[in-house]
Motif scaffolding. Structure first.
Motif, PDB file in Angstrom:
ATOM      1  N   GLU A  31      21.486  20.584  13.325  1.00 25.12           N
ATOM      2  CA  GLU A  31      22.473  21.397  13.311  1.00 25.12           C
ATOM      3  C   GLU A  31      21.810  23.122  14.385  1.00 25.12           C
ATOM      4  O   GLU A  31      21.424  23.679  13.953  1.00 25.12           O
ATOM      5  CB  GLU A  31      22.773  21.768  12.069  1.00 25.12           C
ATOM      6  CG  GLU A  31      23.853  22.655  11.581  1.00 25.12           C
ATOM      7  CD  GLU A  31      24.230  23.132  10.086  1.00 25.12           C
ATOM      8  OE1 GLU A  31      25.370  23.436  10.026  1.00 25.12           O
ATOM      9  OE2 GLU A  31      23.867  22.191   9.444  1.00 25.12           O
ATOM     10  N   ARG A  71      21.092  13.374  13.797  1.00 26.79           N
ATOM     11  CA  ARG A  71      22.772  13.799  13.680  1.00 26.79           C
ATOM     12  C   ARG A  71      23.018  14.800  14.111  1.00 26.79           C
ATOM     13  O   ARG A  71      22.230  15.979  13.899  1.00 26.79           O
ATOM     14  CB  ARG A  71      22.775  13.905  12.145  1.00 26.79           C
ATOM     15  CG  ARG A  71      24.330  13.954  11.453  1.00 26.79           C
ATOM     16  CD  ARG A  71      24.604  13.795  10.066  1.00 26.79           C
ATOM     17  NE  ARG A  71      25.512  13.997   9.525  1.00 26.79           N
ATOM     18  CZ  ARG A  71      25.686  15.467   8.720  1.00 26.79           C
ATOM     19  NH1 ARG A  71      24.700  16.047   7.749  1.00 26.79           N
ATOM     20  NH2 ARG A  71      26.915  15.780   7.959  1.00 26.79           N
ATOM     21  N   ALA A 128      29.063  14.109  14.822  1.00 23.37           N
ATOM     22  CA  ALA A 128      30.203  15.112  14.043  1.00 23.37           C
ATOM     23  C   ALA A 128      31.379  15.657  13.841  1.00 23.37           C
ATOM     24  O   ALA A 128      30.920  15.986  15.328  1.00 23.37           O
ATOM     25  CB  ALA A 128      29.600  15.425  12.403  1.00 23.37           C
ATOM     26  N   CYS A 173      30.636  10.960  12.264  1.00 25.37           N
ATOM     27  CA  CYS A 173      30.357  11.434  10.949  1.00 25.37           C
ATOM     28  C   CYS A 173      31.943  12.040  11.006  1.00 25.37           C
ATOM     29  O   CYS A 173      32.223  13.137  11.731  1.00 25.37           O
ATOM     30  CB  CYS A 173      29.415  12.825  10.242  1.00 25.37           C
ATOM     31  SG  CYS A 173      27.534  11.360  10.956  1.00 25.37           S
ATOM     32  N   ASN A 176      32.038  16.993   7.275  1.00 24.94           N
ATOM     33  CA  ASN A 176      30.783  17.390   6.447  1.00 24.94           C
ATOM     34  C   ASN A 176      30.758  17.539   5.281  1.00 24.94           C
ATOM     35  O   ASN A 176      31.636  18.963   5.325  1.00 24.94           O
ATOM     36  CB  ASN A 176      29.873  18.375   7.392  1.00 24.94           C
ATOM     37  CG  ASN A 176      28.934  18.671   6.843  1.00 24.94           C
ATOM     38  OD1 ASN A 176      27.649  17.633   6.606  1.00 24.94           O
ATOM     39  ND2 ASN A 176      28.513  19.788   6.427  1.00 24.94           N
ATOM     40  N   GLU A 177      30.942  17.148   4.392  1.00 27.37           N
ATOM     41  CA  GLU A 177      30.430  17.365   2.710  1.00 27.37           C
ATOM     42  C   GLU A 177      31.981  18.326   2.314  1.00 27.37           C
ATOM     43  O   GLU A 177      32.365  19.234   1.964  1.00 27.37           O
ATOM     44  CB  GLU A 177      29.355  19.280   2.844  1.00 27.37           C
ATOM     45  CG  GLU A 177      27.922  18.295   2.908  1.00 27.37           C
ATOM     46  CD  GLU A 177      26.807  19.167   2.294  1.00 27.37           C
ATOM     47  OE1 GLU A 177      27.338  20.505   2.128  1.00 27.37           O
ATOM     48  OE2 GLU A 177      25.960  18.574   2.659  1.00 27.37           O
ATOM     49  N   GLN A 183      32.435  24.897   1.908  1.00 28.17           N
ATOM     50  CA  GLN A 183      33.026  24.831   3.300  1.00 28.17           C
ATOM     51  C   GLN A 183      33.985  25.084   4.094  1.00 28.17           C
ATOM     52  O   GLN A 183      35.038  25.295   3.275  1.00 28.17           O
ATOM     53  CB  GLN A 183      32.931  22.868   3.277  1.00 28.17           C
ATOM     54  CG  GLN A 183      33.052  22.319   4.318  1.00 28.17           C
ATOM     55  CD  GLN A 183      31.209  21.617   4.593  1.00 28.17           C
ATOM     56  OE1 GLN A 183      31.216  21.973   6.208  1.00 28.17           O
ATOM     57  NE2 GLN A 183      30.116  22.270   3.778  1.00 28.17           N
ATOM     58  N   CYS A 215      32.684  11.358   4.849  1.00 22.84           N
ATOM     59  CA  CYS A 215      32.437  11.963   3.604  1.00 22.84           C
ATOM     60  C   CYS A 215      31.695  11.613   2.101  1.00 22.84           C
ATOM     61  O   CYS A 215      32.726  11.555   1.461  1.00 22.84           O
ATOM     62  CB  CYS A 215      32.755  13.151   3.283  1.00 22.84           C
ATOM     63  SG  CYS A 215      32.615  14.204   5.102  1.00 22.84           S
ATOM     64  N   SER A 218      29.121  16.500  -2.102  1.00 22.61           N
ATOM     65  CA  SER A 218      27.478  16.755  -0.884  1.00 22.61           C
ATOM     66  C   SER A 218      26.537  16.504  -2.021  1.00 22.61           C
ATOM     67  O   SER A 218      25.329  17.106  -1.520  1.00 22.61           O
ATOM     68  CB  SER A 218      27.982  18.694  -1.337  1.00 22.61           C
ATOM     69  OG  SER A 218      29.115  18.219  -0.700  1.00 22.61           O
ATOM     70  N   SER A 244      28.571   9.328   3.384  1.00 23.02           N
ATOM     71  CA  SER A 244      27.120   9.483   3.065  1.00 23.02           C
ATOM     72  C   SER A 244      27.018   9.483   2.023  1.00 23.02           C
ATOM     73  O   SER A 244      27.739  10.227   1.562  1.00 23.02           O
ATOM     74  CB  SER A 244      27.741  10.853   4.136  1.00 23.02           C
ATOM     75  OG  SER A 244      28.424  11.505   3.480  1.00 23.02           O
ATOM     76  N   HIS A 246      23.909  13.208   0.452  1.00 20.68           N
ATOM     77  CA  HIS A 246      23.378  14.206   0.386  1.00 20.68           C
ATOM     78  C   HIS A 246      22.967  15.226  -0.600  1.00 20.68           C
ATOM     79  O   HIS A 246      23.154  14.903  -1.799  1.00 20.68           O
ATOM     80  CB  HIS A 246      23.803  15.464   1.244  1.00 20.68           C
ATOM     81  CG  HIS A 246      24.583  14.658   2.710  1.00 20.68           C
ATOM     82  ND1 HIS A 246      25.491  16.245   2.919  1.00 20.68           N
ATOM     83  CD2 HIS A 246      24.421  14.470   3.135  1.00 20.68           C
ATOM     84  CE1 HIS A 246      25.900  15.471   4.020  1.00 20.68           C
ATOM     85  NE2 HIS A 246      25.007  14.913   4.588  1.00 20.68           N
ATOM     86  N   GLU A 296      21.405  13.588   4.526  1.00 20.14           N
ATOM     87  CA  GLU A 296      20.893  15.075   4.492  1.00 20.14           C
ATOM     88  C   GLU A 296      20.399  14.606   3.134  1.00 20.14           C
ATOM     89  O   GLU A 296      20.818  14.511   2.134  1.00 20.14           O
ATOM     90  CB  GLU A 296      21.512  15.739   4.312  1.00 20.14           C
ATOM     91  CG  GLU A 296      22.667  16.206   5.424  1.00 20.14           C
ATOM     92  CD  GLU A 296      23.401  17.759   4.997  1.00 20.14           C
ATOM     93  OE1 GLU A 296      22.845  18.468   4.338  1.00 20.14           O
ATOM     94  OE2 GLU A 296      24.716  17.992   5.756  1.00 20.14           O
TER      95      GLU A 296
END
Length: 507
Positions: A31, A71, A128, A173, A176-177, A183, A215, A218, A244, A246, A296
């Motif tokens: 990232e 990723r 992503a 993706c 994300n989260e 976020q 997603c 989280s 996903s 995490h 993750e």
């Protein structure tokens, strides 16, 4: 003083197949955060930097790990990221306030540069898209830029930027989260589900060959888990391939026995998400199965305090630079075991992250590179954990800890590679005082002999590696031996092990 011995048993059979292992289970993550990109993979002027500014010493270690997919570009940062800022002439790229980690993003590395790096590191990219501040339009444009051969605005712009051939990124993706209050552009489950479904439909029109990841929660402690999965999948089920997961772990209470049991939490998380996916499958009367992308996972807690002290709006400060201990490596080995035991549904994963930021690889700016303690279980499992996952029948004594009951002292996964005629057992001995002697029935593997028994052990649970001093590293003096149709595996107290067997030619 000789260690006391605790006994356990395991039975293996070629027919006890869980699933073929998707190599992407051993993926990782980079990232735009801390020194992962700037000072990690990219450091122009470094003695090992190539003509593009990529550190060759880092690439060498990534290749050693055989990372199949990475990723990118986030993570939290993707939710306010304008991908167009990171393409085209570098001198024209804007500096932006990066809101997720409150730093300045220089955009000197973007989509094309990262694709260049991935080629050098022998890895694919899991891209992503921003579903926080943006949506369908930005996602379809980025996909067109990356994957369309030419003759359109975005694909021709890629060519103009020096990339004649499409990147052909196959895994994407959808945000994300998006359930997280941290976020940028947080969504309710219905809001996210609708947006993700419509984005997926548009992206598939651009390139029907892609795979899409919706997603999930989280983490499993979110108050909306697993209702988030059920609600979002109600919208996305027909359009996506994965959901996903995490999760990060830490030994905040300094209770090692309890900490080593946390892979059981991961296993429960996986099982709950599988159940939720299959509930929606039944509800929709669908023939399609949604698989899991655990994109993750890692240990993350050591750096929490120092990260609060970072000056906002600096460039690539050292963030999330956890220094990993020996006991962290043991848990990482068990987390990999948990995913392998569910290889029928966990088809992709990403250790977060790869370099400097909660990472197995660390660099010194302008200087050397070294392997953290967690590098080793990741390395051995990635390199030797290819083939089919077998389901061992295990009988092990158990213990109770603060948060867990009936924790087996023996934690294991087993991989059979028929092509190489190789059988590999990954095993953690969670017992803090006793050797574990494991009687392993391998009658269906006639003629297989031990060729290597790697052990990661240390008297100090808090031992760490630095550039100057590697205290945590494996040895291959493990004591395992064949006894008729039985393999006896001797697992030292508080250790991670890989026992590798090959078929001998004369049998």
């Amino acid at each position: 003083m000789a260690q006391q011995i605790t006994k356990a048993k395991m039975a293996l059979d070629k027919e006890f197949v869980i699933s073929e292992i998707d190599p992407r289970l051993y993926g990782s993550f980079i990232e735009h955060l801390g020194r992962a990109v700037y000072g990690g993979v990219y450091e122009p002027g470094h003695p090992t930097a190539d003509e593009h500014g990529f550190r060759q010493d880092v690439i060498d270690l990534v290749k050693e790990l055989q990372v199949p997919i990475v990723r990118y570009p986030g993570g939290n940062m993707v939710s306010a990221y304008n991908w167009e800022d990171g393409v085209g002439p570098k001198e024209n790229r804007p500096r932006r306030l990066e809101l997720a980690w409150r730093v300045i993003e220089t955009n000197q590395v973007g989509t094309n540069e990262f694709m260049d790096w991935a080629k050098k590191a022998n890895t694919e990219v899991m891209m992503a898209v921003n579903l926080g501040t943006r949506g369908i339009d930005a996602a379809r444009n980025l996909l067109e830029y990356c994957n369309h051969p030419g003759g359109t605005y975005w694909s021709d712009l890629r060519k103009e930027h020096g990339y004649k051939d499409p990147h052909n990124i196959k895994t994407w993706c959808l945000g994300n989260e998006m359930d997280g209050p941290w976020q940028v552009g947080q969504k309710t489950a219905h809001e996210y589900g609708r947006l993700a479904a419509e984005t997926a439909k548009a992206m598939r029109l651009v390139d029907p060959s892609i795979e899409l990841v919706s997603c999930g929660s989280s983490n499993s402690d979110m108050p909306t888990f697993p209702e988030w999965e059920a609600t979002t999948l109600d919208h996305t089920y027909d359009y996506v391939d994965f959901i996903s997961l995490h999760q990060y772990y830490g030994n905040r209470s300094n209770d090692t026995a309890n900490y080593l049991a946390k892979s059981m939490d991961m296993e429960n998380f996986i099982q709950t998400v599988i159940s939720t996916c299959d509930y929606i499958k039944a509800k929709k009367r669908s023939k399609k199965t949604i698989n899991l992308s655990f994109d993750e996972w890692n240990v993350w807690f050591h750096s929490n305090q120092q990260d609060k002290e970072i000056e906002p709006w600096s460039i690539a400060p050292p963030q999330l630079e956890d220094v990993y201990t020996f006991e962290d490596a043991l848990l990482v080995g068990s987390l990999l075991n948990a995913m392998l035991r569910h290889a029928d549904r966990v088809k992709m994963a990403a250790m977060a992250q790869l370099v400097n930021v909660i990472a197995p690889i660390m660099t010194e700016t302008g200087g050397g590179v070294w392997k953290q303690s967690i590098f080793y279980p990741y390395y051995y499992t990635s390199v030797y954990g290819r083939g089919v996952a077998l389901n061992p029948v295990v009988t092990s004594p158990k213990y109770d800890s603060k948060d867990f009951t009936d924790v087996p002292y023996l934690d294991s996964s087993v991989v059979y590679n028929e092509e190489k005629e190789e059988l590999v057992i990954f095993a953690t001995n969670r017992h803090l005082e006793n050797t574990l002697s494991v009687d392993i029935d391998i009658r269906s593997f006639e003629g297989f002999e031990v060729v290597e028994h790697v052990v990661l052990e240390n008297e100090d649970a808090k031992a760490i590696n630095t550039l100057q001093n590697e205290q945590v590293k494996p040895h291959n003096k493990g004591e395992s031996y064949n006894d008729g149709g039985k393999l006896v595996g001797i697992l030292p107290k508080f250790s991670w092990n890989m026992i590798r067997l090959k078929k001998t030619k004369n049998k």
